[in-house]
Write an enzyme that holds these catalytic residues in place. Structure first.
Site, PDB file in Angstrom:
ATOM      1  N   THR A  96       0.864  -1.192   0.000  1.00 47.13           N
ATOM      2  CA  THR A  96       0.000   0.000   0.000  1.00 47.13           C
ATOM      3  C   THR A  96       0.894   1.234   0.000  1.00 47.13           C
ATOM      4  O   THR A  96       1.586   1.510   0.992  1.00 47.13           O
ATOM      5  CB  THR A  96      -0.913   0.027   1.243  1.00 47.13           C
ATOM      6  OG1 THR A  96      -1.661  -1.189   1.294  1.00 47.13           O
ATOM      7  CG2 THR A  96      -1.861   1.219   1.180  1.00 47.13           C
ATOM      8  N   LYS A 171      -7.062   1.940  -2.946  1.00 53.73           N
ATOM      9  CA  LYS A 171      -6.681   1.312  -1.671  1.00 53.73           C
ATOM     10  C   LYS A 171      -6.664   2.349  -0.536  1.00 53.73           C
ATOM     11  O   LYS A 171      -7.124   2.074   0.580  1.00 53.73           O
ATOM     12  CB  LYS A 171      -5.307   0.648  -1.847  1.00 53.73           C
ATOM     13  CG  LYS A 171      -4.700   0.081  -0.589  1.00 53.73           C
ATOM     14  CD  LYS A 171      -5.539  -1.015   0.025  1.00 53.73           C
ATOM     15  CE  LYS A 171      -4.953  -1.457   1.361  1.00 53.73           C
ATOM     16  NZ  LYS A 171      -5.901  -2.245   2.136  1.00 53.73           N
ATOM     17  N   LYS A 239       0.075   5.187   8.421  1.00 50.71           N
ATOM     18  CA  LYS A 239       0.695   5.554   7.124  1.00 50.71           C
ATOM     19  C   LYS A 239      -0.389   5.726   6.056  1.00 50.71           C
ATOM     20  O   LYS A 239      -0.371   6.676   5.268  1.00 50.71           O
ATOM     21  CB  LYS A 239       1.700   4.447   6.759  1.00 50.71           C
ATOM     22  CG  LYS A 239       2.300   4.470   5.373  1.00 50.71           C
ATOM     23  CD  LYS A 239       1.717   3.433   4.401  1.00 50.71           C
ATOM     24  CE  LYS A 239       1.782   1.997   4.816  1.00 50.71           C
ATOM     25  NZ  LYS A 239       1.136   1.059   3.889  1.00 50.71           N
TER      26      LYS A 239
HETATM   27  N1  LIG Z   1      -1.251  -6.562   7.430  1.00 50.77           N
HETATM   28  C1  LIG Z   1      -2.362  -6.287   6.742  1.00 50.77           C
HETATM   29  O1  LIG Z   1      -3.483  -6.607   7.182  1.00 50.77           O
HETATM   30  C2  LIG Z   1      -2.310  -5.601   5.425  1.00 50.77           C
HETATM   31  C3  LIG Z   1      -1.214  -4.888   5.007  1.00 50.77           C
HETATM   32  N2  LIG Z   1      -1.236  -4.280   3.787  1.00 50.77           N
HETATM   33  C4  LIG Z   1      -0.076  -3.530   3.306  1.00 50.77           C
HETATM   34  O2  LIG Z   1       0.862  -4.507   2.861  1.00 50.77           O
HETATM   35  C5  LIG Z   1       2.187  -4.068   3.112  1.00 50.77           C
HETATM   36  C6  LIG Z   1       2.893  -5.085   4.006  1.00 50.77           C
HETATM   37  O3  LIG Z   1       2.168  -5.177   5.208  1.00 50.77           O
HETATM   38  P1  LIG Z   1       2.540  -6.240   6.350  1.00 50.77           P
HETATM   39  O4  LIG Z   1       2.968  -7.505   5.738  1.00 50.77           O
HETATM   40  O5  LIG Z   1       1.424  -6.204   7.301  1.00 50.77           O
HETATM   41  O6  LIG Z   1       3.791  -5.499   6.998  1.00 50.77           O
HETATM   42  P2  LIG Z   1       4.981  -6.069   7.896  1.00 50.77           P
HETATM   43  O7  LIG Z   1       5.413  -4.923   8.734  1.00 50.77           O
HETATM   44  O8  LIG Z   1       4.602  -7.341   8.549  1.00 50.77           O
HETATM   45  O9  LIG Z   1       6.118  -6.395   6.803  1.00 50.77           O
HETATM   46  C7  LIG Z   1       6.778  -5.357   6.149  1.00 50.77           C
HETATM   47  C8  LIG Z   1       7.762  -5.929   5.153  1.00 50.77           C
HETATM   48  O10 LIG Z   1       8.479  -4.838   4.540  1.00 50.77           O
HETATM   49  C9  LIG Z   1       9.884  -5.096   4.696  1.00 50.77           C
HETATM   50  N3  LIG Z   1      10.615  -3.844   4.760  1.00 50.77           N
HETATM   51  C10 LIG Z   1      10.400  -2.803   5.572  1.00 50.77           C
HETATM   52  N4  LIG Z   1      11.286  -1.801   5.309  1.00 50.77           N
HETATM   53  C11 LIG Z   1      12.083  -2.268   4.321  1.00 50.77           C
HETATM   54  C12 LIG Z   1      13.174  -1.699   3.608  1.00 50.77           C
HETATM   55  N5  LIG Z   1      13.627  -0.455   3.866  1.00 50.77           N
HETATM   56  N6  LIG Z   1      13.755  -2.436   2.645  1.00 50.77           N
HETATM   57  C13 LIG Z   1      13.293  -3.684   2.374  1.00 50.77           C
HETATM   58  N7  LIG Z   1      12.266  -4.274   3.003  1.00 50.77           N
HETATM   59  C14 LIG Z   1      11.662  -3.558   3.965  1.00 50.77           C
HETATM   60  C15 LIG Z   1       9.997  -5.894   5.956  1.00 50.77           C
HETATM   61  O11 LIG Z   1      11.254  -6.534   6.014  1.00 50.77           O
HETATM   62  P3  LIG Z   1      11.908  -6.951   7.433  1.00 50.77           P
HETATM   63  O12 LIG Z   1      11.281  -8.283   7.786  1.00 50.77           O
HETATM   64  O13 LIG Z   1      13.358  -7.043   7.160  1.00 50.77           O
HETATM   65  O14 LIG Z   1      11.553  -5.874   8.417  1.00 50.77           O
HETATM   66  C16 LIG Z   1       8.816  -6.848   5.773  1.00 50.77           C
HETATM   67  O15 LIG Z   1       9.125  -7.859   4.875  1.00 50.77           O
HETATM   68  C17 LIG Z   1       2.049  -2.672   3.720  1.00 50.77           C
HETATM   69  O16 LIG Z   1       2.130  -1.714   2.700  1.00 50.77           O
HETATM   70  C18 LIG Z   1       0.647  -2.696   4.324  1.00 50.77           C
HETATM   71  O17 LIG Z   1       0.095  -1.400   4.445  1.00 50.77           O
HETATM   72  C19 LIG Z   1      -2.296  -4.390   2.933  1.00 50.77           C
HETATM   73  C20 LIG Z   1      -3.393  -5.099   3.295  1.00 50.77           C
HETATM   74  C21 LIG Z   1      -3.513  -5.710   4.597  1.00 50.77           C
HETATM   75  O1  LIG Z   2      -4.517  -2.562   4.501  1.00 51.21           O
HETATM   76  C1  LIG Z   2      -5.025  -3.346   5.306  1.00 51.21           C
HETATM   77  C2  LIG Z   2      -6.407  -3.718   5.173  1.00 51.21           C
HETATM   78  C3  LIG Z   2      -6.883  -4.651   6.210  1.00 51.21           C
HETATM   79  C4  LIG Z   2      -8.242  -5.171   5.831  1.00 51.21           C
HETATM   80  O2  LIG Z   2      -8.728  -4.911   4.721  1.00 51.21           O
HETATM   81  O3  LIG Z   2      -8.812  -5.891   6.663  1.00 51.21           O
END
Ligand SMILES: NC(=O)C1=CN([C@@H]2O[C@H](COP(=O)(O)OP(=O)(O)OC[C@H]3O[C@@H](n4cnc5c(N)ncnc54)[C@H](OP(=O)(O)O)[C@@H]3O)[C@@H](O)[C@H]2O)C=CC1
Ligand SMILES: O=CCCC(=O)O
Length: 290
Positions: A96, A171, A239
């Site tokens: 996102t 989104k 964010k």
């Molecule tokens: N969780 C949710 O319910 C949802 C999340 N999203 C979106 O999806 C995305 C991922 O979310 P989520 O999986 O929850 O987040 P997490 O915080 O669990 O994971 C974040 C990921 O990004 C990596 N990362 C962070 N900074 C860097 C960097 N500078 N360089 C390389 N890799 C980096 C992390 O690596 P490392 O392990 O090394 O920290 C990790 O793999 C976000 O944009 C979020 O807004 C969308 C829908 C639902």
């Molecule tokens: O970006 C996160 C969305 C979480 C949700 O749709 O439940």
């Protein structure tokens, strides 16, 4: 079957990659903290040593990264996607981010002859594990069609929204609404409690009326127990509110409700709740903020 690359093994990336592996896709994964790839190996994934190494091996590569800075870093930094992207290869960013970030990545990738699609998702950890996400894609239509078999495994519905930026904007609008709803819900739970009502009864009443929804139903019982185990980390919700408010600024849309919700999430972050679920904003409304 072509091998798919997957960058970012956070809450979402891991669940989505495991789901692809379960459905017979070959997947090569990478994560900044490489140790997080170990569990994926057990599910049959290969591990690449850098984003570039993954792109070199795969026809198309998916990114699922925390925020705009991470999404840009994985593409532009040393060992990044740009080093190996080119004609016949695609990059799909499912993180996102805002439309500007997505456009920067799109321009750099197309300048090298590669294809780009943004494809953020609605739905959290459980829908990701169950292949029930809603995919909001925009960009190169041919890459969308190529990725549809994988999208059909990861999601219950995919939308193609046209030019790059439209997926990111859709989104952000969705998450802006969701974040505001979570704040109103938290305030309602606390108000019911403090005014002598049983909050569990409030959940029952809400569930039978016009504002019943899966989020209240799923999150409500854990919130009442003070359980904020992260599915969608609060720092990411804040964010998204920030990026949605910027989109509102660009389009001169007044959004006082979203602005107030953003302040509540910011406050929760300053109180150290950023890594908990976004429902932890309830804790600040409860006044557990000293
Ligand atoms: N969780 C949710 O319910 C949802 C999340 N999203 C979106 O999806 C995305 C991922 O979310 P989520 O999986 O929850 O987040 P997490 O915080 O669990 O994971 C974040 C990921 O990004 C990596 N990362 C962070 N900074 C860097 C960097 N500078 N360089 C390389 N890799 C980096 C992390 O690596 P490392 O392990 O090394 O920290 C990790 O793999 C976000 O944009 C979020 O807004 C969308 C829908 C639902
Ligand atoms: O970006 C996160 C969305 C979480 C949700 O749709 O439940």
């Amino acid at each position: 079957m072509e091998e798919i690359g997957f960058l970012g093994m956070g809450i979402m990336g891991k669940a989505m990659a495991v789901n692809l592996l379960r459905h017979g896709f070959k997947v090569t994964v990478w994560n900044r903290t490489l140790s997080k790839c170990d569990e994926l190996k057990e599910h049959g994934a290969s591990v690449g040593e850098s984003p570039a190494a993954v792109v070199e091996k795969c026809k198309y590569t998916i990114g699922m990264l925390s925020d705009p800075a991470a999404a840009l870093s994985v593409v532009f930094d040393k060992g990044g996607v740009l080093e190996q992207i080119g004609k016949g290869k695609g990059y799909i960013d499912m993180s996102t981010v805002d439309a500007d970030t997505s456009s920067k990545i799109f321009e750099a990738i197309t300048a090298k002859g590669g294809d780009f699609l943004e494809a953020p998702v609605s739905g959290s950890k459980k829908p990701a594990e169950d292949g029930q996400l809603v995919i909001l894609a925009a960009g190169e239509k041919a890459l969308y069609e190529e990725a549809l078999p994988a999208f059909d495994v990861m999601g219950k519905k995919s939308f193609f929204l046209g030019q790059v930026g439209n997926g990111a904007k859709m989104k952000l609008v969705v998450n802006m609404i969701m974040g505001s709803m979570m704040n109103a819900f938290s305030e309602g739970l606390v108000l019911a409690d403090k005014s002598g009502l049983n909050p569990q009864t409030l959940l029952d009443v809400l569930d039978l009326g016009a504002i019943a929804n899966p989020m209240f139903k799923m999150k409500g019982p854990s919130m009442l127990k003070g359980n904020y185990t992260p599915a969608f980390p609060l720092k990411h919700q804040q964010k998204d509110m920030r990026l949605a408010l910027a989109l509102g600024d660009e389009n001169a849309v007044s959004m006082p409700v979203a602005a107030a919700s953003n302040e509540a999430f910011k406050k929760a972050r300053t109180l150290g709740l950023g890594d908990l679920d976004f429902s932890a904003v309830h804790n600040t409304v409860k006044g557990n903020d000293q």
